[in-house]
Design an enzyme around this catalytic site. Sequence first.
Site, PDB file in Angstrom:
ATOM      1  N   HIS A  51       7.098 -41.337 -50.871  1.00 42.08           N
ATOM      2  CA  HIS A  51       6.731 -42.691 -51.287  1.00 42.08           C
ATOM      3  C   HIS A  51       5.260 -42.956 -51.041  1.00 42.08           C
ATOM      4  CE1 HIS A  51       8.039 -43.010 -47.073  1.00 42.08           C
ATOM      5  NE2 HIS A  51       7.206 -44.012 -46.957  1.00 42.08           N
TER       6      HIS A  51
ATOM      7  N   ASP B  64       8.258 -39.613 -44.625  1.00 45.04           N
ATOM      8  CA  ASP B  64       7.940 -40.091 -43.285  1.00 45.04           C
ATOM      9  C   ASP B  64       8.063 -38.986 -42.233  1.00 45.04           C
ATOM     10  OD1 ASP B  64       7.378 -42.709 -44.071  1.00 45.04           O
ATOM     11  OD2 ASP B  64       9.485 -43.301 -43.954  1.00 45.04           O
TER      12      ASP B  64
HETATM   13  C1  SIN Z   1       5.548 -46.706 -45.329  1.00 44.39           C
HETATM   14  O1  SIN Z   1       5.045 -45.688 -45.781  1.00 44.39           O
HETATM   15  O2  SIN Z   1       6.426 -46.673 -44.493  1.00 44.39           O
HETATM   16  C2  SIN Z   1       5.079 -48.057 -45.813  1.00 44.39           C
HETATM   17  C3  SIN Z   1       5.510 -48.323 -47.202  1.00 44.39           C
HETATM   18  C4  SIN Z   1       5.033 -49.669 -47.690  1.00 44.39           C
HETATM   19  O3  SIN Z   1       4.427 -50.430 -46.938  1.00 44.39           O
HETATM   20  O4  SIN Z   1       5.288 -49.980 -48.849  1.00 44.39           O
END
Ligand code: SIN
Length: 284
Positions: free
Chosen positions: A260, A105
């Site tokens: 992620h 992030d």
């Molecule tokens: C994000 O990248 O903050 C969103 C992750 C998600 O919606 O699973």
Amino acid sequence: MPYQKIDVRPIAGSLGAEVHGVDLSQQLDNQTTEEIHQAFLDNLVIFFRDQDISPEQQVAFTRKFGPYGPVPFVKPLDGHPEIIAVVKEADETTSANFGGTWHSDFSFQEEPPLGSVLYALETPDYGGDTMFANMYQAYDALSDGMKEMLDGLIAVHSARNAYGTRAKYNFKGLRSMEIETGAEGDKEMEHPVVRTHPETGRKCLFVNPVYTIRLKDMTERESAPLLTYLHQHAVRPEFTCRFRWQDKSMALWDNRCTQHLALNDYPGFRREMHRTTIAGDRPH
Ligand code: SIN
């Protein structure tokens, strides 16, 4: 460490664990909070099930890990300036869901977030899982020669592909979230390619395909082969875990040593999550 107050159950060999035996709607005692923090450091991303919590309780839980981390470009939830709603409606067929490419992030910030909390309000019958990858393991698995070379390199990060004047992810198709793009997104920030985690002291890879745009003092074309290699290497299947959401599940990830990816495989279903962000420090 042996946990006394919580039950920690790993979900994969690399990272990720479910934490049971805790009700986040209740005041947590110090030992439980410390054990959750330790489980977070040990497992990089932790998950809770069946948590019936209000937005205020989510904010209070998030604050246990640090102050509010600023969230640019995305309009917060009405009445809750520390929460953004990550939403995709059942009839939205956009190819660019929020978080749909591997990333950590806001790595374009001078002090990228320490971590984030994501709470599931409405989940698809199937699909919409989130994947996480372990950046300690990605670094550790490199050869000594590669580590030595990367240790001295600086990368340039920018929000421009997501939120800049020439943003290539088509968030405009995502009508259920208010995302602002513009010149602010074109700014650049330098961070080391390999950072040392401020709490564990371990080294981890800190580049990602959304926000890392080149290596310092090199052109984008010159940087691309090495960055492309690192982006692919970083998310090798054995460095990842995959979380299957249910309504009222919650995740807390360490943004300093993970990436992620939100899978966009649930056309016809609505998905709504609330995200809070924890302020971090400047990577070293
Ligand atoms: C994000 O990248 O903050 C969103 C992750 C998600 O919606 O699973």
